[in-house]
Scaffold this motif. Structure first.
Motif, short mmCIF file in Angstrom:
data_model
loop_
_atom_site.label_atom_id
_atom_site.label_comp_id
_atom_site.label_asym_id
_atom_site.label_seq_id
_atom_site.Cartn_x
_atom_site.Cartn_y
_atom_site.Cartn_z
N GLU A 1 1.77 -5.49 3.81
CA GLU A 1 1.28 -6.61 4.60
C GLU A 1 1.79 -7.90 3.96
OE1 GLU A 1 -2.92 -5.43 6.51
OE2 GLU A 1 -2.99 -5.72 4.35
N GLU B 1 -7.17 1.67 10.18
CA GLU B 1 -5.91 1.85 10.90
C GLU B 1 -4.74 1.91 9.90
OE1 GLU B 1 -3.28 -0.10 14.54
OE2 GLU B 1 -5.11 -1.08 13.87
N LEU B 2 -4.79 1.05 8.91
CA LEU B 2 -3.78 1.10 7.85
C LEU B 2 -3.88 2.42 7.09
CD1 LEU B 2 -2.85 -1.89 5.57
CD2 LEU B 2 -3.02 0.39 4.64
N THR C 1 -1.14 5.40 5.78
CA THR C 1 -0.86 5.69 4.37
C THR C 1 -1.32 7.08 3.97
OG1 THR C 1 -2.93 4.59 3.71
CG2 THR C 1 -0.90 3.26 3.69
N ASP D 1 -8.97 -1.17 5.84
CA ASP D 1 -8.60 -1.14 7.25
C ASP D 1 -8.26 0.31 7.56
OD1 ASP D 1 -7.32 -1.18 9.71
OD2 ASP D 1 -6.21 -3.03 9.32
N TRP E 1 3.86 -4.85 7.95
CA TRP E 1 2.83 -5.32 8.87
C TRP E 1 2.82 -6.85 8.85
CZ3 TRP E 1 -2.42 -2.47 9.63
CH2 TRP E 1 -2.18 -1.13 9.97
N TYR F 1 0.85 -1.19 0.00
CA TYR F 1 0.00 0.00 0.00
C TYR F 1 0.89 1.25 0.00
CZ TYR F 1 -3.80 -3.11 1.58
OH TYR F 1 -4.74 -4.11 1.70
N VAL G 1 2.75 0.98 3.66
CA VAL G 1 2.57 -0.26 4.42
C VAL G 1 2.67 -1.44 3.47
CG1 VAL G 1 0.92 -1.66 5.73
CG2 VAL G 1 1.15 0.78 6.23
#
Length: 666
Positions: free
Chosen positions: A459, A446-447, A451, A444, A430, A410, A457
């Motif tokens: 994952e 939180e993600l 960003t 998400d 992550w 991301y 990020v």
């Protein structure tokens, strides 16, 4: 609108910690009560409890259990399906397990009465737990998995299927609880009862196996008195993992098992033992099941006219509808959803939870006869402009020896800002928990919080993750702390090598098993000095003290496969534990820990704190009262996100969150 040019990490974003907390969690535990759809929903603002939601045929919805009722249980510590219901002449009858005391309760929402207990008080606090239930109306009972603690130690217990009277007689008389199976197996799922009510099927396994290693499919006849007779194993064992079973209308069984190397669908005649693929394409390289971290999950459902619906795929999942035993054609649920979970069926109607990179999980109703979506319940609502949401890039990287490593990348994304020419963004790796689990490319917040502020990020579905077949899953056997660390490092280095990420501003974060990998990455030669900092949440850090009675029963022998037989390779347990290599840590880190965590207790974090004391390593330790494994309270979620943001700000050199101080000791 022209974008402002500001350094990565300094971008303003409308995605606040309040929105992150508000959007934490998703609907779960879908079920039918007559023609009504029911489910549970998270309530972070109400102490993290879950609400029970009722949707009537006219489309109206209501929350039927006020605070402090919380339909949730601690079976296996991760829980199982917490409620079941049936429609009676006077309205719905619901049986649910309540989190505070773990007892079963009877609830008739149309009666105006409060829930009434069905099970006795446990001999030990929260020591009699229930889940994965079915109501036997004819006998006036609910059949459920019971986790019965026989002592105070976390492994001093038994599990079996038992029948509980619906009249409440077991509250004062424990003997009124009627065992249906023996406790010869350490673990069991709830029963699936055949259409004629004459047979039951369920899944069992024993230590040291985990349910993705090896399970058995058991069947029994149900006598006129409601006892199980002729209990026997008809499939599984010998290294096969069976994760779901259902009765077909003709009296055969359909199950998801990985005898082909994938959780594919198979059928078996319980009388003759004749078995084979359920349909002609059911042995493809695709998963029709997943890891049983909780009891009662469903990945497929049989429909009354011979069709069936299934969540399946390789990596990502799809909701497919198949034309029955022939398996000639497949239709996929239309719409924007790219990931599915939680499927149930009612006649020709199918309900499931669907999500995408731009939407959280929504309850989708599908008319299998018309071949179209009938409705979307708990519909996702954008609280901010979706242009602030990150867009995943599905990547496959090369790990050591050329092995494939799957990840969702991301890049930073914010319509209002761009970075100065030539600047590379910081990136955070992550790491999902489990480790036998999988991260999905769905929205998400939180993600998106990170960003949208200019922090990338990635994952990583490292070796050992589910969704890619048994061979990929087994890469982690005896290699935990090696393969996961190497795969995450391979992704981080590749992002830096290709010019996607700033090599000097790489971080790693994870919770539970992901916290282990994050911490191990700070002490492993495979990732030496790769990460500038780490966020470690409710982690495992000392392997020698995370087995047997030092953790919960479900995972008490998990390390036998993840690390190796403890009696044969005790040195491996010491060598891989981050607490034993604090001298290798050079990067700042924060530890975030729930104080009521029975899976990864605070003692794990405290050992690392003791090991780094006086070594000059900047670090912080934040603890949260009333939190178990994983954070559910809004206040905790917000504080944890702000602490992580503040860490990156200090290490990467940009302004941190307003009115929040993170003091790093060292």
């Amino acid at each position: 609108m022209d974008q402002k040019r500001l350094p990565y990490g300094t971008w303003d974003s409308p995605i606040t910690v309040d929105l992150v907390a508000e959007g934490d969690g998703s609907p779960a535990h879908l079920g039918m009560v007559g023609q009504e759809l029911w489910w549970t929903e998270p309530r972070p603002a109400e102490g993290g409890r879950r609400a029970l939601i009722r949707r009537r045929p006219d489309g109206s919805t209501e929350s039927v259990l006020p605070e402090p009722w919380n339909p949730r249980n601690r079976v296996l510590e991760y829980g199982g399906t917490p409620w079941v219901g049936t429609m009676t002449e006077s309205g719905p009858l619901i049986v649910f397990s309540n989190y505070a005391d773990q007892r079963l309760y009877r609830f008739e929402p149309d009666s105006g009465r409060a829930p009434e207990p069905l099970t006795p008080s446990p001999r030990f606090p929260a020591g009699l737990r229930w889940c994965d239930m079915v109501i036997d109306e004819g006998r006036g009972e609910v059949w459920a998995v019971v986790e019965d603690f026989l002592g105070e130690r976390p492994t001093e217990l038994r599990r079996l299927i038992a029948a509980v009277p619906l009249d409440g007689s077991a509250v004062a008389d424990r003997t009124a609880v009627r065992p249906l199976t023996s406790d010869e197996y350490r673990f069991t799922t709830g029963p699936r009862v055949s259409a004629d009510g004459k047979r039951a099927a369920w899944i069992v396994w024993n230590h040291p196996n985990m349910p993705w290693d090896e399970t058995e499919l058991r069947v029994a006849e149900i006598t006129d008195s409601g006892a199980f007779s002729g209990e026997r194993t008809i499939a599984g064992g010998d290294g096969e993992s069976i994760v779901q079973v259902e009765w077909a209308p003709d009296g055969t069984l359909v199950f998801a098992g990985d005898r082909t190397g994938w959780w594919n669908l198979h059928r078996i005649d319980p009388d003759s033992g004749e078995t084979g693929p359920f349909f002609e394409r059911s042995t493809q390289e695709a998963e029709y099941g997943g890891p049983m971290w909780t009891l009662g999950k469903r990945w497929f459902q049989l429909l009354p006219r011979g069709e069936f619906a299934a969540i399946h795929g390789k990596g990502e999942s799809r909701l497919g509808f198949f034309d029955g035993w022939a398996g000639g054609s497949t239709d996929y649920a239309p719409g924007p959803w790219t990931d599915w979970t939680g499927i149930i069926a009612n006649d020709d109607w199918v309900y499931a939870l669907g999500a995408s990179p731009s939407s959280g999980y929504e309850i989708v109703s599908y008319d299998s006869l018309a071949g179209e979506v009938d409705g979307v319940f708990t519909e996702h609502v954008d609280k901010v402009d979706p242009t602030y949401y990150p867009v995943p890039e599905h990547r496959t990287f090369a790990g050591p020896n050329g092995r494939e490593v799957h990840a969702h990348v991301y890049p930073p994304r914010n319509p209002d800002f761009a970075a100065p020419e030539g600047e590379l963004p910081p990136y955070v790796i992550w790491v999902h928990g489990g480790p036998t689990s999988h991260v999905r490319a769905v929205l998400d917040l939180e993600l998106a919080y990170f960003t949208s502020r200019g922090i990338g990020v990635a994952e990583v579905n490292y070796g050992g993750s589910t969704g890619y077949g048994r061979e990929y899953r087994n890469r982690l056997r005896e290699q935990w702390g090696v393969v996961d660390v190497e795969d995450c490092a391979a992704v981080a280095r590749a992002l830096a090598d290709e010019g996607t990420a700033d090599r000097a501003r790489l971080a790693i974060r994870g919770g539970s098993a992901g916290g282990w990998t994050a911490a191990a990455s700070l002490t492993s030669p495979a990732s030496e000095r790769l990460y500038a900092c780490a966020t470690i949440k409710y982690p495992i850090l000392d392997l020698s003290n995370w087995r047997g009675d030092k953790t919960h029963d479900f995972e008490s022998q998990y390390l036998e496969s993840l690390i190796g037989p403890s009696l044969k390779v005790p040195g491996r347990y010491r060598e891989r534990s981050p607490v034993n290599h604090a001298e290798r840590i050079t990067a700042p880190f924060i530890l975030l820990q729930g104080l009521e965590d029975a899976i990864c207790p605070p003692s794990q974090s405290e050992k690392l704190l003791a090991a780094v004391e006086g070594k000059g390593i900047p670090h912080a330790y934040r603890t949260y009262e009333g939190e178990q494994h994983g954070f559910r309270k809004a206040s905790t979620i917000m504080d944890a996100v702000l602490a992580e943001h503040a860490l990156y700000a200090q290490v990467f050199g940009f302004e941190g969150p307003e009115r929040f101080e993170l003091e790093l000791e060292g």
